[in-house]
Design an enzyme around this catalytic site. Structure first.
Site, PDB file in Angstrom:
ATOM      1  CG  ASN A 133      -0.406  -0.206   2.524  1.00  0.00           C
ATOM      2  OD1 ASN A 133       0.609  -0.866   2.665  1.00  0.00           O
ATOM      3  ND2 ASN A 133      -1.038   0.359   3.538  1.00  0.00           N
ATOM      4  CB  CYS A 140     -10.975  -2.466   0.628  1.00  0.00           C
ATOM      5  SG  CYS A 140     -10.388  -1.759  -0.921  1.00  0.00           S
ATOM      6  CB  CYS A 161      -5.362  -1.360  -1.534  1.00  0.00           C
ATOM      7  SG  CYS A 161      -6.683  -0.603  -0.573  1.00  0.00           S
ATOM      8  CB  CYS A 217      -8.941  -4.471  -3.452  1.00  0.00           C
ATOM      9  SG  CYS A 217      -7.716  -3.166  -3.166  1.00  0.00           S
ATOM     10  CD  GLU A 271      -1.433   4.695   4.512  1.00  0.00           C
ATOM     11  OE1 GLU A 271      -0.959   5.556   5.285  1.00  0.00           O
ATOM     12  OE2 GLU A 271      -2.107   3.712   4.904  1.00  0.00           O
ATOM     13  CD  GLU A 329      -5.303  -5.982  -1.177  1.00  0.00           C
ATOM     14  OE1 GLU A 329      -4.817  -4.833  -1.092  1.00  0.00           O
ATOM     15  OE2 GLU A 329      -5.917  -6.522  -0.248  1.00  0.00           O
TER      16      GLU A 329
HETATM   17  N1  THU Z   1      -5.144  -1.641   2.736  1.00  0.00           N
HETATM   18  C1  THU Z   1      -4.594  -2.427   1.758  1.00  0.00           C
HETATM   19  O1  THU Z   1      -3.567  -2.075   1.152  1.00  0.00           O
HETATM   20  N2  THU Z   1      -5.197  -3.590   1.468  1.00  0.00           N
HETATM   21  C2  THU Z   1      -6.274  -4.115   2.138  1.00  0.00           C
HETATM   22  O2  THU Z   1      -6.713  -5.213   1.826  1.00  0.00           O
HETATM   23  C3  THU Z   1      -6.891  -3.347   3.219  1.00  0.00           C
HETATM   24  C4  THU Z   1      -6.355  -1.980   3.434  1.00  0.00           C
HETATM   25  C5  THU Z   1      -4.446  -0.406   3.092  1.00  0.00           C
HETATM   26  C6  THU Z   1      -5.135   0.885   2.720  1.00  0.00           C
HETATM   27  C7  THU Z   1      -4.514   1.840   3.721  1.00  0.00           C
HETATM   28  O3  THU Z   1      -3.262   2.284   3.223  1.00  0.00           O
HETATM   29  C8  THU Z   1      -4.260   0.981   4.945  1.00  0.00           C
HETATM   30  O4  THU Z   1      -4.276  -0.354   4.492  1.00  0.00           O
HETATM   31  C9  THU Z   1      -5.288   1.153   6.045  1.00  0.00           C
HETATM   32  O5  THU Z   1      -6.577   1.032   5.569  1.00  0.00           O
END
Ligand code: THU
Length: 161
Positions: free
Chosen positions: A62, A112, A73, A115, A64, A75
């Protein structure tokens, strides 16, 4: 009126020790790659690794952003890379793990909604299911046969025809 039913089952393992060698290696790599996440806001580092049908692996973490909705994310980072580096190559299995710097990382997390939609599109475009292995740094592991099982009654390309 008739009642429709949607059945979904998945495998639950107590730990990485119960997995096949190949699956365990993917989980280990997903756990390791969480270190490459850029998550200074959530402190929730997610790592994903995909085993492609051509034998290659692709990872994602991920990423940000100070403008929170801009973050992506793990994925979707992975899927974008895989589609770019190896166009039209199916993904056999994707392992997803996380390292929650503010808490525990001892249960599987599931992709999520955005994704799930993106995973479904990938399955559609290459006409192959993506198997998912979900885990934390420790604890139980879930295996799901086909990512789109996580998105019943979905909206897809066929609806636009
Ligand atoms: N996140 C992911 O990268 N994948 C997931 O399956 C769930 C959430 C990330 C998004 C954000 O950067 C952090 O986790 C918290 O939500």
């Amino acid at each position: 009126m008739n009642q429709q039913e949607y059945n979904f089952s998945f495998e639950v393992f107590d730990s990485i020790d119960e997995l096949t060698k190949a699956d365990a290696a993917l989980v280990s790599e997903a756990r390791k790659v969480t270190a490459n996440a850029y998550a200074p806001y959530s402190h929730f580092n997610v790592g994903a690794v995909a085993q492609l049908k051509n034998g290659q692996t692709v990872t994602g973490t991920n990423q940000e952003n100070a403008a929170y909705p801009v973050g992506i994310c793990a994925e979707r980072v992975l899927l974008s890379s895989a589609a770019t580096l190896f166009p039209n190559i199916a993904i056999d299995t994707m392992a997803i793990s996380y390292d929650n710097k503010n808490g525990k990382s001892n249960h599987p997390i599931s992709p999520c909604g955005i994704c799930r939609q993106t995973l479904m599109e990938y399955e559609e475009r290459v006409q192959q299911p993506i198997r998912l292995i979900l885990s934390g740094l420790e604890g139980k592991i879930f295996i799901i046969k086909k990512a789109s099982q996580l998105l019943p009654l979905s909206f897809g390309g066929d609806d636009l025809k």
